[in-house]
Design a protein around this motif. Structure first.
Motif, short mmCIF file in Angstrom:
data_model
loop_
_atom_site.label_atom_id
_atom_site.label_comp_id
_atom_site.label_asym_id
_atom_site.label_seq_id
_atom_site.Cartn_x
_atom_site.Cartn_y
_atom_site.Cartn_z
N ASP A 86 0.87 -1.18 0.00
CA ASP A 86 0.00 0.00 0.00
C ASP A 86 0.90 1.23 0.00
O ASP A 86 2.12 1.12 0.23
N PRO A 87 0.34 2.41 -0.26
CA PRO A 87 1.18 3.61 -0.41
C PRO A 87 1.95 4.02 0.84
O PRO A 87 2.84 4.87 0.76
N SER A 88 1.65 3.44 1.99
CA SER A 88 2.32 3.83 3.23
C SER A 88 3.69 3.18 3.39
O SER A 88 4.41 3.49 4.33
N GLN A 89 4.03 2.28 2.50
CA GLN A 89 5.30 1.58 2.66
C GLN A 89 5.90 1.27 1.28
O GLN A 89 5.24 1.36 0.26
N SER A 90 7.15 0.88 1.29
CA SER A 90 7.79 0.34 0.09
C SER A 90 8.98 -0.48 0.55
O SER A 90 9.49 -0.30 1.66
N PHE A 91 9.43 -1.39 -0.30
CA PHE A 91 10.58 -2.21 0.03
C PHE A 91 11.18 -2.75 -1.25
O PHE A 91 10.52 -2.80 -2.29
N ASN A 92 12.44 -3.14 -1.16
CA ASN A 92 13.10 -3.83 -2.26
C ASN A 92 13.14 -5.31 -1.93
O ASN A 92 13.43 -5.70 -0.79
N VAL A 93 12.85 -6.15 -2.91
CA VAL A 93 12.85 -7.60 -2.71
C VAL A 93 13.83 -8.23 -3.69
O VAL A 93 13.95 -7.79 -4.83
N HIS A 94 14.55 -9.26 -3.20
CA HIS A 94 15.61 -9.90 -3.97
C HIS A 94 15.22 -11.37 -4.18
O HIS A 94 15.30 -12.17 -3.25
N ILE A 95 14.81 -11.69 -5.39
CA ILE A 95 14.19 -12.99 -5.67
C ILE A 95 15.22 -13.96 -6.24
O ILE A 95 15.80 -13.70 -7.31
N PRO A 96 15.47 -15.08 -5.56
CA PRO A 96 16.41 -16.06 -6.11
C PRO A 96 15.84 -16.75 -7.34
O PRO A 96 14.62 -16.98 -7.45
N LEU A 97 16.71 -17.08 -8.29
CA LEU A 97 16.31 -17.74 -9.54
C LEU A 97 16.97 -19.10 -9.64
O LEU A 97 18.13 -19.28 -9.25
#
Length: 366
Positions: A352-363
């Motif tokens: 939602d607009p109150s937060q953000s994050f970076n995510v690192h997805i293994p392949l």
């Protein structure tokens, strides 16, 4: 659906800073497009540690490079939560975090591209980082802008948005120091009818098999009403050096019939005899899955088609604890490649607009 790049040569009379606006270079012979990638089969569950989040800052735009000592360097955009999310266009800065594992957890180290004064083309805002190592040097490509420094909470500050240009910083180590330049690497075209007459941003670059460099970037023209302008398109530029000058090619790529803004956030790379690109599919024109991430393929980097398996990801994250989380956005795709193959998919996200994050997805790598 996609315009083929015109191969006739034309010439531009103006050159700005490090960039060259000579266009229409004859492309390489189009190599066979035979390799196959299916990211829906490559994406693995995400451990909870593979997230970068900051209580004081929105985080976005993660891109990573490894050094020769085995340290992993994540460069990302951040902007203060107290200013609201729309402050990304006025107050973003590129920060630097490190880890001993490509998935993290990453620890903040420093600000790589801080504000440096409104008199500079990139003086108040740096965003859209993508980092690469070429021949022992490190190149951090990014969008920068300047303007009046005012946040507009209910929308974009178009003074800053329409000053967006593409630059590069160079260092001998991911720890810096980083050399910035006083002129953009890619500037808008002086022709008011050009596809990139208003804005250039979202740079992505890869080394060509012949040793040159291929860049794809997002551009906005002036054919649609101000201040937004439009249409929003993507263009290709090529260079013999990672520092340019880059020669803009005719035409646009990643187009969808009936859409003036079908895609953004390209990440390009070369693998198994093909160029590949992951883009944000704004409305599902390419994947038929709504807003999502789409995969394109090209034999020469100039003429792009949808890949055999166009869907990279829907707006969801599969966590290692078994949860399938629906998210509002998955943007700014960046890959870390090892031995020429994708290992980790870096994405910016929020619920939602109150937060953000970076995510690192293994392949999956086999």
């Amino acid at each position: 659906m996609i315009k083929r790049i015109n191969t006739f040569t034309i010439f531009c009379l103006a050159a700005v800073g490090l960039f060259s606006c000579a266009v229409g270079q004859k492309p390489e012979t189009n190599t066979p497009v035979s390799a196959d990638l299916d990211f829906t089969q490559l994406i693995q569950p995400v451990p909870t540690r593979a997230v970068l989040k900051d209580s004081l800052y929105y985080t976005w735009c993660g891109t990573m490079v490894a050094d020769q000592k085995g340290t992993y360097h994540l460069f990302y955009s951040r902007f203060k939560r107290e200013l609201g999310f729309s402050s990304w266009v006025t107050h973003s800065e590129v920060a630097h975090a490190v880890a001993d594992n490509p998935l993290g957890p990453y620890t903040f180290k420093d600000v790589t591209l801080p504000p440096r004064g409104k008199e500079y083309w990139d003086g108040l805002c740096t965003h859209n980082p993508t980092v690469h190592e070429f021949d022992g040097k490190y190149y951090l490509y990014y969008m920068g802008n300047t303007g009046d420094g005012k946040v507009t909470p209910k929308g974009l500050n178009f003074v800053h948005r329409n000053n967006q240009r593409i630059g590069v910083a160079v260092a001998d180590s991911p720890d810096g120091p980083w050399k910035r330049f006083d002129t953009p690497l890619i500037d808008v075209s002086p022709d008011s009818t050009a596809d990139d007459a208003l804005v250039v941003n979202n740079p992505s670059i890869t080394r060509k098999p012949d040793g040159g460099y291929l860049m794809v970037y997002k551009a906005v023209g002036k054919k649609k009403p101000a201040p937004f302008g439009g249409p929003v398109v993507h263009k290709v530029a090529i260079s013999d050096s990672p520092l340019g000058p880059f020669r803009k090619q005719l035409g646009t790529v990643f187009e969808a019939k009936g859409s003036d803004f079908p895609a953004e956030d390209p990440f390009i790379w070369y693998q198994s005899g093909s160029y590949w690109a992951i883009v944000k599919d704004m409305h599902g024109a390419f994947t038929k899955a709504g807003q999502s991430l789409a995969l394109f393929q090209s034999g020469d980097g100039l003429d792009w088609q949808l890949a055999k398996h166009p869907l990279v990801s829907k707006l969801e994250i599969k966590w290692a604890d078994g949860r399938l989380e629906k998210v509002a956005h998955l943007e700014r795709p960046q890959l870390w490649l090892k031995d020429g193959k994708p290992q980790v998919l870096f994405l910016a996200s929020d619920v939602d607009p109150s937060q953000s994050f970076n995510v690192h997805i293994p392949l999956k790598t086999n």
